[in-house]
Design a protein around this motif. Structure first.
Motif, PDB file in Angstrom:
ATOM      1  N   ASP A  44       0.868  -1.128   0.023  1.00 35.79           N
ATOM      2  CA  ASP A  44       0.105   0.134  -0.133  1.00 35.79           C
ATOM      3  C   ASP A  44       0.824   1.109   0.078  1.00 35.79           C
ATOM      4  N   VAL A  45       0.547   2.159  -0.841  1.00 36.24           N
ATOM      5  CA  VAL A  45       1.166   3.212  -1.067  1.00 36.24           C
ATOM      6  C   VAL A  45       0.215   4.624  -1.068  1.00 36.24           C
ATOM      7  N   ASP A  46       0.459   5.688  -0.314  1.00 37.89           N
ATOM      8  CA  ASP A  46      -0.375   6.884  -0.282  1.00 37.89           C
ATOM      9  C   ASP A  46      -0.061   7.919  -1.410  1.00 37.89           C
ATOM     10  N   LEU A  47       1.267   8.012  -1.420  1.00 39.51           N
ATOM     11  CA  LEU A  47       1.409   9.161  -2.288  1.00 39.51           C
ATOM     12  C   LEU A  47       2.923   8.719  -3.179  1.00 39.51           C
ATOM     13  N   ILE A  48       3.468   9.138  -4.231  1.00 38.40           N
ATOM     14  CA  ILE A  48       4.592   8.906  -4.776  1.00 38.40           C
ATOM     15  C   ILE A  48       5.404  10.411  -5.236  1.00 38.40           C
ATOM     16  N   VAL A  49       6.637  10.452  -4.833  1.00 34.22           N
ATOM     17  CA  VAL A  49       7.530  11.284  -5.604  1.00 34.22           C
ATOM     18  C   VAL A  49       8.745  10.587  -6.394  1.00 34.22           C
ATOM     19  N   SER A  50       8.605  11.229  -7.732  1.00 33.84           N
ATOM     20  CA  SER A  50       9.465  10.372  -8.515  1.00 33.84           C
ATOM     21  C   SER A  50      10.427  11.474  -9.549  1.00 33.84           C
ATOM     22  N   ASP A  51      11.571  10.995  -9.567  1.00 34.36           N
ATOM     23  CA  ASP A  51      12.240  11.838 -10.390  1.00 34.36           C
ATOM     24  C   ASP A  51      11.925  11.307 -12.028  1.00 34.36           C
ATOM     25  N   ILE A  52      12.108  12.221 -13.011  1.00 37.58           N
ATOM     26  CA  ILE A  52      11.961  11.558 -14.299  1.00 37.58           C
ATOM     27  C   ILE A  52      13.101  10.867 -15.034  1.00 37.58           C
ATOM     28  N   MET A  53      14.290  11.267 -14.867  1.00 42.96           N
ATOM     29  CA  MET A  53      15.487  10.546 -15.397  1.00 42.96           C
ATOM     30  C   MET A  53      16.070   9.468 -14.340  1.00 42.96           C
ATOM     31  N   MET A  54      15.622   8.168 -14.827  1.00 42.59           N
ATOM     32  CA  MET A  54      15.995   7.167 -13.865  1.00 42.59           C
ATOM     33  C   MET A  54      16.140   5.919 -14.986  1.00 42.59           C
ATOM     34  N   GLU A 114     -14.659 -10.424  -8.588  1.00 44.17           N
ATOM     35  CA  GLU A 114     -14.568 -11.532  -9.688  1.00 44.17           C
ATOM     36  C   GLU A 114     -14.999 -10.904 -11.027  1.00 44.17           C
ATOM     37  N   ARG A 115     -15.999 -10.004 -11.189  1.00 42.15           N
ATOM     38  CA  ARG A 115     -16.419  -9.431 -12.216  1.00 42.15           C
ATOM     39  C   ARG A 115     -15.474  -8.480 -12.420  1.00 42.15           C
ATOM     40  N   LEU A 116     -14.501  -7.796 -11.823  1.00 41.66           N
ATOM     41  CA  LEU A 116     -14.013  -6.767 -12.280  1.00 41.66           C
ATOM     42  C   LEU A 116     -12.339  -7.177 -12.380  1.00 41.66           C
ATOM     43  N   TYR A 117     -12.258  -8.404 -12.283  1.00 41.99           N
ATOM     44  CA  TYR A 117     -10.765  -9.178 -12.322  1.00 41.99           C
ATOM     45  C   TYR A 117      -9.701  -8.561 -11.465  1.00 41.99           C
ATOM     46  N   MET A 118     -10.205  -8.323 -10.073  1.00 41.81           N
ATOM     47  CA  MET A 118      -9.161  -8.042  -9.107  1.00 41.81           C
ATOM     48  C   MET A 118      -9.353  -9.033  -8.087  1.00 41.81           C
ATOM     49  N   SER A 119      -8.269  -9.138  -7.161  1.00 44.29           N
ATOM     50  CA  SER A 119      -8.220  -9.924  -6.156  1.00 44.29           C
ATOM     51  C   SER A 119      -9.218  -8.938  -4.918  1.00 44.29           C
ATOM     52  N   ARG A 120      -9.875  -9.978  -3.910  1.00 41.18           N
ATOM     53  CA  ARG A 120     -10.482  -9.444  -3.013  1.00 41.18           C
ATOM     54  C   ARG A 120      -9.627  -7.999  -2.345  1.00 41.18           C
ATOM     55  N   PRO A 121      -8.676  -8.497  -1.683  1.00 43.69           N
ATOM     56  CA  PRO A 121      -7.907  -7.444  -1.132  1.00 43.69           C
ATOM     57  C   PRO A 121      -7.619  -6.002  -1.859  1.00 43.69           C
ATOM     58  N   THR A 122      -7.557  -6.085  -3.148  1.00 42.52           N
ATOM     59  CA  THR A 122      -7.025  -5.040  -4.064  1.00 42.52           C
ATOM     60  C   THR A 122      -8.479  -4.162  -4.504  1.00 42.52           C
ATOM     61  N   LEU A 123      -9.287  -4.913  -4.610  1.00 43.37           N
ATOM     62  CA  LEU A 123     -10.556  -4.073  -4.518  1.00 43.37           C
ATOM     63  C   LEU A 123     -10.975  -3.557  -3.394  1.00 43.37           C
ATOM     64  N   TYR A 124     -11.003  -4.055  -2.332  1.00 44.82           N
ATOM     65  CA  TYR A 124     -11.194  -3.485  -0.989  1.00 44.82           C
ATOM     66  C   TYR A 124     -10.374  -2.162  -0.831  1.00 44.82           C
ATOM     67  N   ARG A 125      -9.109  -2.236  -1.068  1.00 41.41           N
ATOM     68  CA  ARG A 125      -8.251  -1.083  -0.939  1.00 41.41           C
ATOM     69  C   ARG A 125      -8.516  -0.147  -1.827  1.00 41.41           C
ATOM     70  N   LYS A 126      -9.038  -0.233  -3.097  1.00 40.83           N
ATOM     71  CA  LYS A 126      -9.153   0.699  -4.090  1.00 40.83           C
ATOM     72  C   LYS A 126     -10.350   1.257  -3.631  1.00 40.83           C
ATOM     73  N   ILE A 127     -11.565   0.637  -3.126  1.00 38.18           N
ATOM     74  CA  ILE A 127     -12.978   1.281  -3.002  1.00 38.18           C
ATOM     75  C   ILE A 127     -12.490   2.162  -1.784  1.00 38.18           C
ATOM     76  N   LYS A 128     -11.902   1.745  -0.609  1.00 35.06           N
ATOM     77  CA  LYS A 128     -11.536   2.413   0.543  1.00 35.06           C
ATOM     78  C   LYS A 128     -10.798   3.635   0.304  1.00 35.06           C
ATOM     79  N   VAL A 129      -9.766   3.513  -0.626  1.00 37.01           N
ATOM     80  CA  VAL A 129      -9.122   4.826  -0.967  1.00 37.01           C
ATOM     81  C   VAL A 129     -10.090   5.757  -1.595  1.00 37.01           C
ATOM     82  N   LEU A 130     -10.790   5.349  -2.471  1.00 35.60           N
ATOM     83  CA  LEU A 130     -11.370   6.406  -3.368  1.00 35.60           C
ATOM     84  C   LEU A 130     -12.912   7.077  -2.554  1.00 35.60           C
TER      85      LEU A 130
END
Length: 259
Positions: free
Chosen positions: A52-62, A180-196
């Motif tokens: 789980d990640v809440d925010l990303i800070v990334s350089d361009i040239m890598m 199952e209908r969204l082709y996601m694992s249960r934990p992934t869908l749970y986390r996605k809905i919870k975040v949004l």
């Protein structure tokens, strides 16, 4: 100083191939956030896929995967498109800023930058995400308002809402069926809905059903027990209890009040 360990820190992922820059940024952020470091875009991407990640800070040239490619892969993926992305670059041109935003970055910061400015930008993006969550809670008549989301998240939310609406008469509608209908694992869908939405999938299903119930009650074509059956509630009393808890009024009184 007493620290409340119950307060969970947001996880910030930093991606840059310069160790000194990673350490410089991390030193400033580690007091407020849990900081994870990656030395290239590929390493950072693999971390996001596994944690789980809440925010990303990334350089361009890598090496291996640059910041543009890293950002694009995340923003085009339904599972991760909700994660705010700040892009860092040494390029000081309007065109490079435009490119960064076109690749889906939520913010663009030029090097060298003030640590205070970066911290303010991080706080702003996390705060905005919380405002979107709060909207879900305050607006029961539109449990899946999508206006505050990026395009990929909007597509996901529309698909999710359509799936719930099409299956709400089925008492077996649950997170496993949606996953199952969204082709996601249960934990992934749970986390996605919870975040949004800051809701669990079951809370979202229930809220969507109750939202539909208000419409059916206003139409006046069905009795309370018929609406309960149409929306997949086990009994009319179960429906009435849920409705009363959400709106502070019984279905029967709600219909009478809005006639």
């Amino acid at each position: 100083m007493h620290i409340d360990l119950a307060i969970e820190k947001s996880v910030i992922l930093l991606a840059d191939d310069h160790v000194d820059i990673l350490d410089f940024i991390a030193d400033d952020l580690e007091e407020k956030y849990e900081v994870v470091k990656a030395l290239n875009g590929q390493e950072a991407l693999e971390y996001v896929y596994a944690h789980d990640v809440d925010l990303i800070v990334s350089d361009i040239m890598m090496p291996q995967l640059n910041g543009y490619e890293f950002c694009t892969k995340l923003k085009e993926h339904e599972k991760y498109s909700h994660i705010p992305f700040i892009m860092l670059t040494a390029k000081n041109s309007l065109q490079s800023k435009i490119e960064g935003l076109e690749y889906g970055a939520d913010a663009y910061i030029e090097k060298p930058f003030s640590p205070n400015f970066l911290e303010a930008q991080i706080a702003s993006l996390l705060r905005n995400r919380k405002h979107v969550k709060d909207h879900f809670q305050r607006t029961p008549n539109s449990p899946l308002d999508i206006s505050g989301h990026n395009k990929s998240d909007q597509v996901f939310l529309k698909k999710l809402n359509k799936l719930i609406l099409e299956n709400m008469a089925d008492p077996a509608l649950c997170v496993d069926m949606l996953a199952e209908r969204l082709y996601m694992s249960r934990p992934t869908l749970y986390r996605k809905i919870k975040v949004l939405s800051d809701l669990s999938p079951n809370e979202l299903i229930n809220l969507t059903r109750l939202n539909k119930a208000t419409q059916l009650l206003l139409d006046g074509e069905y009795k309370v027990y018929e609406i309960a059956n149409l929306l997949g509630f086990s009994t009319a009393s179960h429906f009435s209890r849920n409705f009363q808890k959400q709106f502070g009024i019984s279905p029967k009184d709600y219909a009478a009040k809005h006639k």
